[in-house]
Motif scaffolding. Structure first.
Motif, PDB file in Angstrom:
ATOM      1  N   PHE A 107     -27.435  13.892  -1.053  1.00  0.00           N
ATOM      2  CA  PHE A 107     -26.609  12.801  -1.601  1.00  0.00           C
ATOM      3  C   PHE A 107     -25.842  12.156  -0.455  1.00  0.00           C
ATOM      4  CE2 PHE A 107     -23.579  16.219  -1.361  1.00  0.00           C
ATOM      5  CZ  PHE A 107     -22.343  15.621  -1.167  1.00  0.00           C
ATOM      6  N   GLU A 108     -25.180  11.041  -0.779  1.00  0.00           N
ATOM      7  CA  GLU A 108     -24.417  10.307   0.229  1.00  0.00           C
ATOM      8  C   GLU A 108     -23.253   9.596  -0.446  1.00  0.00           C
ATOM      9  OE1 GLU A 108     -25.425   7.231   3.882  1.00  0.00           O
ATOM     10  OE2 GLU A 108     -26.587   7.084   2.027  1.00  0.00           O
ATOM     11  N   LEU A 109     -22.083   9.750   0.148  1.00  0.00           N
ATOM     12  CA  LEU A 109     -20.882   9.014  -0.271  1.00  0.00           C
ATOM     13  C   LEU A 109     -20.466   8.158   0.916  1.00  0.00           C
ATOM     14  CD1 LEU A 109     -18.912  11.907  -2.051  1.00  0.00           C
ATOM     15  CD2 LEU A 109     -20.253  10.094  -3.151  1.00  0.00           C
ATOM     16  N   ARG A 110     -20.735   6.876   0.836  1.00  0.00           N
ATOM     17  CA  ARG A 110     -20.488   5.990   1.973  1.00  0.00           C
ATOM     18  C   ARG A 110     -18.991   5.833   2.234  1.00  0.00           C
ATOM     19  NH1 ARG A 110     -24.950   3.183   3.750  1.00  0.00           N
ATOM     20  NH2 ARG A 110     -26.833   3.484   2.491  1.00  0.00           N
ATOM     21  N   LEU A 111     -18.672   5.268   3.371  1.00  0.00           N
ATOM     22  CA  LEU A 111     -17.285   5.170   3.853  1.00  0.00           C
ATOM     23  C   LEU A 111     -16.284   4.956   2.714  1.00  0.00           C
ATOM     24  CD1 LEU A 111     -17.770   2.959   7.026  1.00  0.00           C
ATOM     25  CD2 LEU A 111     -16.959   5.313   6.982  1.00  0.00           C
ATOM     26  N   PHE A 112     -15.337   5.891   2.605  1.00  0.00           N
ATOM     27  CA  PHE A 112     -14.346   5.795   1.525  1.00  0.00           C
ATOM     28  C   PHE A 112     -13.041   6.450   1.954  1.00  0.00           C
ATOM     29  CE2 PHE A 112     -16.291   9.897   0.951  1.00  0.00           C
ATOM     30  CZ  PHE A 112     -15.280  10.724   0.499  1.00  0.00           C
ATOM     31  N   LYS A 113     -11.991   6.081   1.249  1.00  0.00           N
ATOM     32  CA  LYS A 113     -10.665   6.685   1.431  1.00  0.00           C
ATOM     33  C   LYS A 113     -10.117   7.063   0.064  1.00  0.00           C
ATOM     34  CE  LYS A 113      -7.718   5.050   4.403  1.00  0.00           C
ATOM     35  NZ  LYS A 113      -6.778   4.151   5.119  1.00  0.00           N
ATOM     36  N   GLY A 114      -9.097   7.933   0.073  1.00  0.00           N
ATOM     37  CA  GLY A 114      -8.417   8.293  -1.169  1.00  0.00           C
ATOM     38  C   GLY A 114      -9.364   8.861  -2.204  1.00  0.00           C
ATOM     39  N   SER A 115      -9.306   8.312  -3.406  1.00  0.00           N
ATOM     40  CA  SER A 115     -10.125   8.794  -4.521  1.00  0.00           C
ATOM     41  C   SER A 115     -11.221   7.789  -4.886  1.00  0.00           C
ATOM     42  CB  SER A 115      -9.235   9.064  -5.741  1.00  0.00           C
ATOM     43  OG  SER A 115      -8.513   7.892  -6.106  1.00  0.00           O
ATOM     44  N   GLU A 116     -11.677   7.028  -3.903  1.00  0.00           N
ATOM     45  CA  GLU A 116     -12.676   5.988  -4.178  1.00  0.00           C
ATOM     46  C   GLU A 116     -14.041   6.565  -4.540  1.00  0.00           C
ATOM     47  OE1 GLU A 116     -10.841   2.691  -0.995  1.00  0.00           O
ATOM     48  OE2 GLU A 116     -12.688   3.799  -0.543  1.00  0.00           O
ATOM     49  N   ALA A 117     -14.387   7.753  -4.012  1.00  0.00           N
ATOM     50  CA  ALA A 117     -15.728   8.293  -4.217  1.00  0.00           C
ATOM     51  C   ALA A 117     -15.865   8.898  -5.609  1.00  0.00           C
ATOM     52  CB  ALA A 117     -16.030   9.352  -3.156  1.00  0.00           C
ATOM     53  N   PRO A 118     -16.979   8.659  -6.286  1.00  0.00           N
ATOM     54  CA  PRO A 118     -17.187   9.263  -7.607  1.00  0.00           C
ATOM     55  C   PRO A 118     -17.523  10.746  -7.465  1.00  0.00           C
ATOM     56  CG  PRO A 118     -19.155   8.093  -6.918  1.00  0.00           C
ATOM     57  CD  PRO A 118     -18.128   7.811  -5.867  1.00  0.00           C
ATOM     58  N   PRO A 119     -17.270  11.556  -8.501  1.00  0.00           N
ATOM     59  CA  PRO A 119     -17.666  12.966  -8.445  1.00  0.00           C
ATOM     60  C   PRO A 119     -19.180  13.103  -8.394  1.00  0.00           C
ATOM     61  CG  PRO A 119     -16.896  12.391 -10.632  1.00  0.00           C
ATOM     62  CD  PRO A 119     -16.600  11.214  -9.758  1.00  0.00           C
ATOM     63  N   VAL A 120     -19.632  14.225  -7.858  1.00  0.00           N
ATOM     64  CA  VAL A 120     -21.065  14.486  -7.698  1.00  0.00           C
ATOM     65  C   VAL A 120     -21.438  15.694  -8.547  1.00  0.00           C
ATOM     66  CG1 VAL A 120     -22.901  15.060  -6.057  1.00  0.00           C
ATOM     67  CG2 VAL A 120     -21.027  13.542  -5.360  1.00  0.00           C
ATOM     68  N   THR A 121     -22.557  15.591  -9.267  1.00  0.00           N
ATOM     69  CA  THR A 121     -23.050  16.707 -10.073  1.00  0.00           C
ATOM     70  C   THR A 121     -24.029  17.541  -9.253  1.00  0.00           C
ATOM     71  OG1 THR A 121     -22.842  15.404 -12.102  1.00  0.00           O
ATOM     72  CG2 THR A 121     -24.240  17.350 -12.187  1.00  0.00           C
ATOM     73  N   PHE A 122     -23.793  18.859  -9.221  1.00  0.00           N
ATOM     74  CA  PHE A 122     -24.668  19.781  -8.499  1.00  0.00           C
ATOM     75  C   PHE A 122     -25.463  20.571  -9.544  1.00  0.00           C
ATOM     76  CE2 PHE A 122     -21.592  18.477  -5.499  1.00  0.00           C
ATOM     77  CZ  PHE A 122     -22.205  18.550  -4.255  1.00  0.00           C
ATOM     78  N   ASP A 123     -26.708  20.140  -9.762  1.00  0.00           N
ATOM     79  CA  ASP A 123     -27.491  20.640 -10.881  1.00  0.00           C
ATOM     80  C   ASP A 123     -28.644  21.551 -10.469  1.00  0.00           C
ATOM     81  OD1 ASP A 123     -28.913  18.650  -9.645  1.00  0.00           O
ATOM     82  OD2 ASP A 123     -28.902  17.287 -11.366  1.00  0.00           O
ATOM     83  N   ARG A 124     -28.623  22.036  -9.230  1.00  0.00           N
ATOM     84  CA  ARG A 124     -29.697  22.924  -8.771  1.00  0.00           C
ATOM     85  C   ARG A 124     -29.100  24.012  -7.900  1.00  0.00           C
ATOM     86  NH1 ARG A 124     -34.892  21.017  -5.066  1.00  0.00           N
ATOM     87  NH2 ARG A 124     -35.842  23.093  -4.828  1.00  0.00           N
TER      88      ARG A 124
END
Length: 224
Positions: A107-124
């Motif tokens: 996965f990839e969360l592009r340049l962000f600060k604070g709480s801008e990034a969405p949560p990621v589901t780890f399903d494996r």
């Protein structure tokens, strides 16, 4: 004047008086919880090692957090159950670009600060190695597991499993030195013995100097 209790009431009072005179009343039932010290091959306390126990499930946690503080992942090692949501707040004053190429969760969360990034589901199930595309020294790990009970050792090597019932349970372990390998089985163990120590075949790696920043990293090191 005391109220009249009758024969049955007087008998109950006599029985209770006898119990209190004999000492505190103890409720039957198995004790729960385990606290274990993990050490490396040299006998030194081993931090960031994961102990996994296939026992009855503990109380589920709704959200897991992998923060970024002072250009480091915090915690460095996070263990989550399959299907868990992980939040990636950025508590630094610079932007981060979190990514993973691991088979268990690319996965990839592009340049962000604070709480801008969405949560990621780890399903494996599997080990997920995290990096930052801007700061090469940032390395973190998320172990996704189907084991119902797990804990990560602290700086003193201590692992706490407060909801573990007494008995022998299948136990395995994982450490960042294993990178993306699967956890290693220790067989069935009784972890309820106080002060128990488990030695794991992990050898401390020598510290490596921080790599030089690339031109792209130098451009974005202030977060812009």
């Amino acid at each position: 004047m005391l109220p009249y209790l009758g024969k049955s009431g007087a008998l109950r009072c006599t029985l209770l008086a006898g119990l209190f005179a004999a000492g505190p009343l103890l409720l039957a039932g198995p004790s729960v919880g385990a606290e274990v010290i993990l050490t490396d091959a040299a006998g030194a306390p081993l931090a960031n090692a994961v102990l996994l126990v296939d026992a009855v499930p503990a109380a589920p946690q709704q959200m897991y957090v992998m923060d970024q503080v002072e250009r480091q992942f915090l915690p460095q090692v996070l263990t989550v159950p399959v299907g868990a949501l992980v939040d990636f707040p950025n508590s630094d004053d610079v932007r981060h670009h979190v990514y993973s190429f691991s088979d268990a969760k690319p996965f990839e969360l592009r340049l962000f600060k604070g709480s801008e990034a969405p949560p990621v589901t780890f399903d494996r199930a599997g080990a997920v190695v995290l990096g930052c595309n801007i700061h090469d020294a940032m390395v973190g790990y998320i172990l996704v597991t189907e084991s119902p009970q797990f804990a990560v050792s602290d700086a003193s090597g201590r692992v706490s499993l407060p909801d573990l019932p007494d008995g022998n349970w299948p136990v395995s372990w994982w450490h960042p030195s294993q990178f993306q390998q699967a956890p290693v089985s220790l067989g069935e163990l009784d972890l309820s013995t106080p002060g128990q120590t488990l030695s794991l075949p992990v050898t401390a790696a020598p510290a490596e100097p921080a790599p030089a920043l690339s031109p792209l990293q130098q451009r974005f090191k202030t977060g812009y």
